[in-house]
Design a protein around this motif. Structure first.
Motif, mmCIF file in Angstrom:
data_model
loop_
_atom_site.group_PDB
_atom_site.id
_atom_site.type_symbol
_atom_site.label_atom_id
_atom_site.label_comp_id
_atom_site.label_asym_id
_atom_site.label_seq_id
_atom_site.Cartn_x
_atom_site.Cartn_y
_atom_site.Cartn_z
ATOM 1 N N ASP A 59 3.651 25.292 27.478
ATOM 2 C CA ASP A 59 4.203 25.726 28.764
ATOM 3 C C ASP A 59 4.168 24.621 29.819
ATOM 4 O O ASP A 59 3.858 24.859 30.991
ATOM 5 C CB ASP A 59 3.467 26.962 29.279
ATOM 6 C CG ASP A 59 4.269 27.709 30.342
ATOM 7 O OD1 ASP A 59 5.508 27.604 30.327
ATOM 8 O OD2 ASP A 59 3.647 28.388 31.189
ATOM 9 N N PHE A 60 4.499 23.377 29.384
ATOM 10 C CA PHE A 60 4.707 22.317 30.367
ATOM 11 C C PHE A 60 5.832 22.744 31.297
ATOM 12 O O PHE A 60 6.859 23.275 30.852
ATOM 13 C CB PHE A 60 5.088 21.008 29.675
ATOM 14 C CG PHE A 60 3.920 20.235 29.137
ATOM 15 C CD1 PHE A 60 3.297 19.269 29.912
ATOM 16 C CD2 PHE A 60 3.430 20.478 27.851
ATOM 17 C CE1 PHE A 60 2.216 18.541 29.410
ATOM 18 C CE2 PHE A 60 2.351 19.770 27.352
ATOM 19 C CZ PHE A 60 1.741 18.795 28.131
ATOM 20 N N GLN A 61 5.664 22.523 32.595
ATOM 21 C CA GLN A 61 6.636 23.002 33.576
ATOM 22 C C GLN A 61 7.822 22.062 33.757
ATOM 23 O O GLN A 61 8.851 22.466 34.292
ATOM 24 C CB GLN A 61 5.937 23.221 34.929
ATOM 25 C CG GLN A 61 4.817 24.255 34.871
ATOM 26 C CD GLN A 61 5.314 25.616 34.422
ATOM 27 O OE1 GLN A 61 6.108 26.253 35.111
ATOM 28 N NE2 GLN A 61 4.877 26.062 33.243
ATOM 29 N N GLN A 62 7.670 20.819 33.333
ATOM 30 C CA GLN A 62 8.754 19.854 33.463
ATOM 31 C C GLN A 62 9.263 19.472 32.071
ATOM 32 O O GLN A 62 8.518 19.486 31.102
ATOM 33 C CB GLN A 62 8.281 18.616 34.219
ATOM 34 C CG GLN A 62 7.719 18.963 35.608
ATOM 35 C CD GLN A 62 7.528 17.737 36.467
ATOM 36 O OE1 GLN A 62 8.455 16.953 36.657
ATOM 37 N NE2 GLN A 62 6.319 17.574 36.996
ATOM 38 N N LYS A 63 10.533 19.152 32.003
ATOM 39 C CA LYS A 63 11.140 18.812 30.720
ATOM 40 C C LYS A 63 10.460 17.582 30.111
ATOM 41 O O LYS A 63 10.163 16.614 30.819
ATOM 42 C CB LYS A 63 12.641 18.523 30.890
ATOM 43 C CG LYS A 63 13.491 19.758 31.105
ATOM 44 C CD LYS A 63 13.578 20.585 29.831
ATOM 45 C CE LYS A 63 14.545 21.749 29.977
ATOM 46 N NZ LYS A 63 14.602 22.571 28.740
ATOM 47 N N ASP A 123 -3.158 19.996 35.239
ATOM 48 C CA ASP A 123 -2.257 21.002 35.794
ATOM 49 C C ASP A 123 -0.886 20.788 35.167
ATOM 50 O O ASP A 123 -0.232 19.774 35.433
ATOM 51 C CB ASP A 123 -2.199 20.861 37.310
ATOM 52 C CG ASP A 123 -1.284 21.888 37.972
ATOM 53 O OD1 ASP A 123 -0.576 22.623 37.245
ATOM 54 O OD2 ASP A 123 -1.263 21.934 39.215
ATOM 55 N N LEU A 124 -0.433 21.715 34.333
ATOM 56 C CA LEU A 124 0.820 21.525 33.608
ATOM 57 C C LEU A 124 2.046 21.566 34.512
ATOM 58 O O LEU A 124 3.141 21.216 34.085
ATOM 59 C CB LEU A 124 0.950 22.577 32.499
ATOM 60 C CG LEU A 124 -0.072 22.443 31.362
ATOM 61 C CD1 LEU A 124 0.198 23.489 30.287
ATOM 62 C CD2 LEU A 124 -0.053 21.049 30.766
ATOM 63 N N SER A 125 1.888 21.956 35.756
ATOM 64 C CA SER A 125 3.033 21.930 36.681
ATOM 65 C C SER A 125 3.274 20.532 37.235
ATOM 66 O O SER A 125 4.367 20.225 37.717
ATOM 67 C CB SER A 125 2.809 22.909 37.836
ATOM 68 O OG SER A 125 1.733 22.487 38.664
ATOM 69 N N THR A 126 2.247 19.666 37.140
ATOM 70 C CA THR A 126 2.393 18.305 37.666
ATOM 71 C C THR A 126 2.138 17.232 36.611
ATOM 72 O O THR A 126 2.109 16.049 36.926
ATOM 73 C CB THR A 126 1.419 18.080 38.839
ATOM 74 O OG1 THR A 126 0.073 18.325 38.398
ATOM 75 C CG2 THR A 126 1.746 19.005 40.004
ATOM 76 N N ASN A 140 11.258 19.702 23.125
ATOM 77 C CA ASN A 140 11.238 20.962 23.868
ATOM 78 C C ASN A 140 10.353 21.999 23.189
ATOM 79 O O ASN A 140 9.631 22.754 23.852
ATOM 80 C CB ASN A 140 12.656 21.517 24.027
ATOM 81 C CG ASN A 140 13.448 20.804 25.100
ATOM 82 O OD1 ASN A 140 12.887 20.062 25.904
ATOM 83 N ND2 ASN A 140 14.749 21.010 25.119
ATOM 84 N N GLU A 193 7.234 23.618 25.067
ATOM 85 C CA GLU A 193 7.196 25.061 25.288
ATOM 86 C C GLU A 193 5.955 25.705 24.691
ATOM 87 O O GLU A 193 5.478 26.730 25.194
ATOM 88 C CB GLU A 193 8.466 25.701 24.710
ATOM 89 C CG GLU A 193 9.711 25.371 25.521
ATOM 90 C CD GLU A 193 11.002 25.701 24.786
ATOM 91 O OE1 GLU A 193 10.923 26.273 23.661
ATOM 92 O OE2 GLU A 193 12.079 25.371 25.320
#
Length: 380
Positions: free
Chosen positions: A133-137, A91-94, A126, A130
């Motif tokens: 689409d990783f959600q965290q830097k 999950d790219l958001s976590t 970055n 991008e």
């Protein structure tokens, strides 16, 4: 605290575009180190492990437009893509992205092909983040030649503190004119493929590669897996480029690691060394290993296969150490001839099969940095 594991991985190198291809090559004693005569720094040519840009672009076409990304960015993206393909639950958001490199896009300096800020490590990271689409830097780890292993430690620490659920560690560096000129100024480049720990070694050979690995909790369906146990770092504060003559920094990393985890040196089944084939590094390592009671442990260096891939080296070697544990195999230290260090080591001379459970990975780098990492095979 949950335990973290070295999960899916990918190695992109002159030996193959994927870990399986790389493993087959090194089992067959193939080396990426080839002769090159296209450098203004070496009148008689030099040996290095280089990847043709055209080959990278051919592979990258399946992912996107190669002209939009630098050579290094494409290597990183290719490696991460392979890990993502193997890891459908990510999950790219976590999930965190941690990138290890020493010089980043330094090869683009003065070319004006890309915006000038692509030279900066944070910008390069970055761009890669991008793409997926990783959600965290993304986080960049750049600490000389321990960067790849330090990035694994960083991933474990951030997962353990709840920053991420898991993380992808990616590493990459190139054999640029900047790097070649730097090592040439030290008169450290070998005129022949490097020979770690050998009496007839003449210096380092350089290489370029990209690699990536997923770090995090393992699912219950994994029959065998490699657990990240712990890592310790130490700086010997000796010299900007020369290691401690007594091996103090590396010894302290190993000593503290074993002591903190209540492990005796006799329990170590395999040791993956830094092994650059320079006079001072190999000697320093032999002294540190001897002081730590590791002189009988089977040891190798992978530099004879890949050359020194800088910020990628300890990451690639950690991945290979993981597979050595899983496959119960000891890989020969390529190009080793006769011991050329003051303290005897049990250098692996030919491929062998052995039941391995606990491995020690070490790395050292400019500025006196040192790292020791413990990896353990677990079976259900």
């Amino acid at each position: 605290m949950s335990r973290n594991y070295l999960l899916n991985d990918a190695i992109i190198s002159p030996l193959g575009f994927g870990t399986d291809e790389n493993l087959r090559a090194i089992r067959n004693s193939e080396s990426a180190l080839k002769f090159h005569d296209n450098s203004k720094f070496f009148e008689d040519g030099y040996y290095a492990g280089l990847i043709e840009t055209e080959f990278i672009d051919e592979k990258f076409n399946a992912l996107g437009d190669p002209s939009l990304y630098t050579k290094l960015e494409k290597l990183l993206i290719l490696a991460i893509s392979q890990v993502m393909e193997q890891s459908s639950i990510v999950d790219l958001s976590t999930t965190g992205l941690i990138i290890s490199t020493t010089k980043g896009n330094i090869d683009e300096l003065g070319k004006n092909k890309f915006p000038s800020d692509r030279i900066y490590l944070w910008k390069m990271a970055n761009v890669v983040a991008e793409f997926f689409d990783f959600q965290q830097k993304p986080i960049v780890v750049s600490n000389a030649c321990i960067s790849g292993a330090l990035a694994i430690k960083t991933a474990n620490d951030l997962i353990s503190t709840g920053r991420f659920e898991n993380a992808i560690v990616a590493g990459g560096d190139l054999v640029s004119e900047f790097v070649l000129s730097g090592f040439n100024s030290f008169q450290a480049i070998s005129p022949v493929p490097c020979r770690p720990f050998s009496k007839d070694r003449q210096g380092v050979s350089l290489g370029e590669a990209g690699a990536a690995i997923l770090i995090g909790p393992a699912n219950s369906y994994t029959k065998e897996k490699v657990e990240y146990i712990d890592s310790f770092t130490s700086n010997d504060a000796n010299h900007i480029s020369g290691p401690s003559r007594t091996g103090e920094g590396l010894y302290q990393s190993i000593f503290r690691l074993l002591k903190n985890n209540k492990i005796n040196s006799s329990e170590i089944d395999y040791l993956s060394a830094h092994g650059t084939a320079t006079v001072y590094n190999d000697e320093m390592e032999s002294i540190a290993f001897h002081r730590a009671g590791l002189e009988s442990v089977p040891v190798n260096s992978f530099k004879g296969y890949y050359g020194h891939t800088l910020g990628t080296s300890a990451l690639i070697e950690s991945i290979l150490t993981k597979h050595s544990l899983l496959n119960k195999e000891l890989i020969a230290s390529h190009n080793f001839t006769e011991s050329g260090v003051s303290k005897d080591l049990n250098v692996i001379r030919k491929n062998d099969n052995k039941n391995l459970k606990l491995a020690l990975k070490t790395a050292s780098g400019f500025g006196g940095c040192n790292l020791a990492m413990l990896l353990k095979k677990e079976s259900l």
